[in-house]
Each structure stands twice: as C-alpha cells, then as structure tokens.
Scaffold this motif. Structure first.
Motif, PDB file in Angstrom:
ATOM      1  N   UNK A 116       0.842  -1.190   0.000  1.00  0.00           N
ATOM      2  CA  UNK A 116       0.000   0.000   0.000  1.00  0.00           C
ATOM      3  C   UNK A 116       0.893   1.263   0.000  1.00  0.00           C
ATOM      4  N   UNK A 117       1.910   1.251   0.856  1.00  0.00           N
ATOM      5  CA  UNK A 117       2.795   2.423   0.949  1.00  0.00           C
ATOM      6  C   UNK A 117       3.546   2.649  -0.365  1.00  0.00           C
ATOM      7  N   UNK A 118       4.015   1.562  -0.986  1.00  0.00           N
ATOM      8  CA  UNK A 118       4.799   1.685  -2.226  1.00  0.00           C
ATOM      9  C   UNK A 118       3.933   2.148  -3.395  1.00  0.00           C
ATOM     10  N   UNK A 119       2.652   1.763  -3.370  1.00  0.00           N
ATOM     11  CA  UNK A 119       1.765   2.158  -4.464  1.00  0.00           C
ATOM     12  C   UNK A 119       1.385   3.634  -4.338  1.00  0.00           C
ATOM     13  N   UNK A 120       1.320   4.098  -3.085  1.00  0.00           N
ATOM     14  CA  UNK A 120       0.865   5.476  -2.843  1.00  0.00           C
ATOM     15  C   UNK A 120       1.936   6.525  -3.088  1.00  0.00           C
ATOM     16  N   UNK A 121       3.228   6.131  -2.929  1.00  0.00           N
ATOM     17  CA  UNK A 121       4.251   7.177  -2.993  1.00  0.00           C
ATOM     18  C   UNK A 121       5.571   6.685  -3.565  1.00  0.00           C
ATOM     19  N   UNK A 122       6.372   7.619  -4.063  1.00  0.00           N
ATOM     20  CA  UNK A 122       7.737   7.306  -4.484  1.00  0.00           C
ATOM     21  C   UNK A 122       8.494   6.996  -3.191  1.00  0.00           C
ATOM     22  N   UNK A 131      13.360  -6.573  -2.770  1.00  0.00           N
ATOM     23  CA  UNK A 131      13.627  -6.748  -4.207  1.00  0.00           C
ATOM     24  C   UNK A 131      13.168  -8.100  -4.738  1.00  0.00           C
ATOM     25  N   UNK A 132      13.165  -9.115  -3.874  1.00  0.00           N
ATOM     26  CA  UNK A 132      12.814 -10.470  -4.337  1.00  0.00           C
ATOM     27  C   UNK A 132      11.311 -10.734  -4.297  1.00  0.00           C
ATOM     28  N   UNK A 133      10.627 -10.264  -3.242  1.00  0.00           N
ATOM     29  CA  UNK A 133       9.217 -10.653  -3.052  1.00  0.00           C
ATOM     30  C   UNK A 133       8.238  -9.483  -2.986  1.00  0.00           C
ATOM     31  N   UNK A 134       8.576  -8.468  -2.203  1.00  0.00           N
ATOM     32  CA  UNK A 134       7.582  -7.413  -1.935  1.00  0.00           C
ATOM     33  C   UNK A 134       7.401  -6.507  -3.158  1.00  0.00           C
ATOM     34  N   UNK A 135       8.523  -6.023  -3.693  1.00  0.00           N
ATOM     35  CA  UNK A 135       8.455  -5.113  -4.849  1.00  0.00           C
ATOM     36  C   UNK A 135       9.312  -5.665  -5.997  1.00  0.00           C
ATOM     37  N   UNK A 136       8.885  -6.796  -6.589  1.00  0.00           N
ATOM     38  CA  UNK A 136       9.723  -7.374  -7.655  1.00  0.00           C
ATOM     39  C   UNK A 136       9.897  -6.440  -8.845  1.00  0.00           C
ATOM     40  N   UNK A 137       8.999  -5.458  -8.974  1.00  0.00           N
ATOM     41  CA  UNK A 137       9.107  -4.525 -10.110  1.00  0.00           C
ATOM     42  C   UNK A 137       9.740  -3.181  -9.730  1.00  0.00           C
ATOM     43  N   UNK A 138      10.378  -3.125  -8.570  1.00  0.00           N
ATOM     44  CA  UNK A 138      11.031  -1.868  -8.171  1.00  0.00           C
ATOM     45  C   UNK A 138      12.007  -1.458  -9.272  1.00  0.00           C
ATOM     46  N   UNK A 139      12.044  -0.174  -9.576  1.00  0.00           N
ATOM     47  CA  UNK A 139      12.885   0.302 -10.686  1.00  0.00           C
ATOM     48  C   UNK A 139      14.373   0.231 -10.348  1.00  0.00           C
TER      49      UNK A 139
END
Ligand code: DC
Length: 220
Positions: A116-122, A131-139
């Motif tokens: 939720x936090x990652x979707x709402x803000x940079x 990097x492996x599970x929570x935000x696999x698409x992190x830039x």
C-alpha cells in the motif's frame, strides 16, 4: 506509477542510515519494513507470548493493528494506536522480529501494508525480501552488505558511544546467527535479487555509499 527503490541486506549493513539519507536527497519516502516486524515482536513480547509458540503467535497477530504515518518525513509506527517508535530498536525486539518473521501469517499482514505504501508514494524501502518478493518490479534494486566483522564493529561503536557496555565477540555471534536465520527460512529468505546491484560497504564511508546509491537511482 510510483518510483520504488528496494534495499535489502543483512542486519547492520547500514541500510537504514543510507536509505534515510538517499530519501532526503531524492525526495522519497523512507519505508523501514524491519520496524514493522519489530512492532509485531513488541506486541508478542508485551503480551507474554512465547516466541517459539507458533500457534499462539498466529492467533495473536490478528489482534495487532500496525499502521505507519509520516511526521516531518520520519516514519512513525503505531501499534494498536500507540506510537511505539521508542521501543523498537532494542536487541531483544530485533531478535524477536527475526524469530517471528518466518511465519506466513505475520508476513502477509505486513507485506500488505508495504504494498500500500509503495503504491501510494515514491519510496525507498529497506528490508530482507523487498527486491525479491515485496516489490519485484522496483525500478532500482540494491543489495547492501558488509562483512560480519565490520557490521559487528559498527554496532559495537554505536552502543559504546551511547555508554552501553558490550562484548564485540557476542555482537558478532548474534549478527551471524541472525543472518543464518534470515537467509535460511523457508518463506522470503534474505537473498540478492537477480537484478539487484551488490554494494559491499566494508571498505566504504557512509558518504561514499550514499553517493553510489544515488548514482544507481539516477541511472534507471
Ligand atoms: O532490519 P531490522 O534489523 O530492523 O529487521 C528486524 C528483523 O525483521 C530481521 O532480522 C528479519 C525481519 N525482517 C524481515 O523478515 N523482512 C523484512 N522485510 C524486514 C525485516
């Protein structure tokens, strides 16, 4: 879509110091996921739950409402409505967090909050499985590490500066035990994502590491 930076690595690698500084420079929100696991551990310790008693933890974790707010850019963790920031940074709570974090019921609840936090803000988010599970698409993905000797010495200097008495060898043994637990658990173990950049900070100053991470963020 928001811009997300994932920083993973073992205990004491300097993730939070670096992530905080980079967040400030790049105007990102710093999300400290370890603090969420620590808040859950604090809840269990306060409730008198035996941290080996898996069934009890699974049952009890439903009663823990963990939320995050930002006050002057600083992450504040609320546990059932109480600001618990002041209670999270002890060795007991850190080891407790490592002990309860393998449970899928605990992880599911906290990962939902992280999404939720990652979707709402940079944001720049640090942890073990970002990097492996929570935000696999992190830039941008970084795996930050240092030798256990260096990490133990940093922790020792930090505690000694606060006037606390401590034993360097015991700190290093605790760090190695925690690494082992975090790297060998079945769910979301600590490991470098295939597309993460490895940064070994053993021989780098804090400023050098900050500069390196900023340059990696700029490259995306
Ligand atoms: O980063 P930290 O020391 O505050 O984390 C405390 C413990 O929480 C760590 O030993 C393992 C667990 N943790 C986790 O399992 N996953 C995360 N994303 C962050 C922390």
């Amino acid at each position: 879509m928001s811009y997300n930076v994932a920083i993973d690595g073992p205990a004491g690698a300097g993730k939070s110091t670096i992530a905080k500084a980079v967040a400030k420079k790049l105007n990102l929100i710093y999300v400290d996921t370890g603090a969420m696991y620590r808040a859950m551990a604090l809840f269990m310790l306060r409730s008198g739950v035996d941290l080996q008693d898996t069934d009890k933890i699974i049952e009890k974790c439903k009663e823990a409402d963990i939320t995050i707010r930002y006050e002057d850019g600083v992450q504040v963790v609320f546990l059932n409505g109480e600001n618990v920031n002041a209670f999270l940074r002890t060795e007991e709570v850190g080891n407790g967090a490592s002990a309860i974090s393998p449970l899928p019921e605990v992880r599911r609840k906290l990962v939902e909050l992280q999404h939720k936090l990652a979707a709402e803000s940079d944001c720049i988010m640090d942890g073990r499985d970002i990097g492996t599970c929570v935000l696999p698409n992190a830039q941008t993905k970084i795996y930050l590490t240092a030798s256990s000797e260096v990490r133990a010495k940093r922790r020792y200097d930090e505690l000694t500066a606060k006037g606390e008495k401590c034993d360097l060898r015991k700190i290093q043994a605790d760090i190695e035990e925690r690494d082992y637990r975090d790297m060998h658990r079945e769910i979301s173990p600590l490991k470098q994502a295939e597309d993460a950049v490895l940064v070994d900070t053993s021989d780098m100053s804090v400023d050098e590491v900050i500069e390196k991470i900023i340059s990696l963020c700029m490259k995306r």
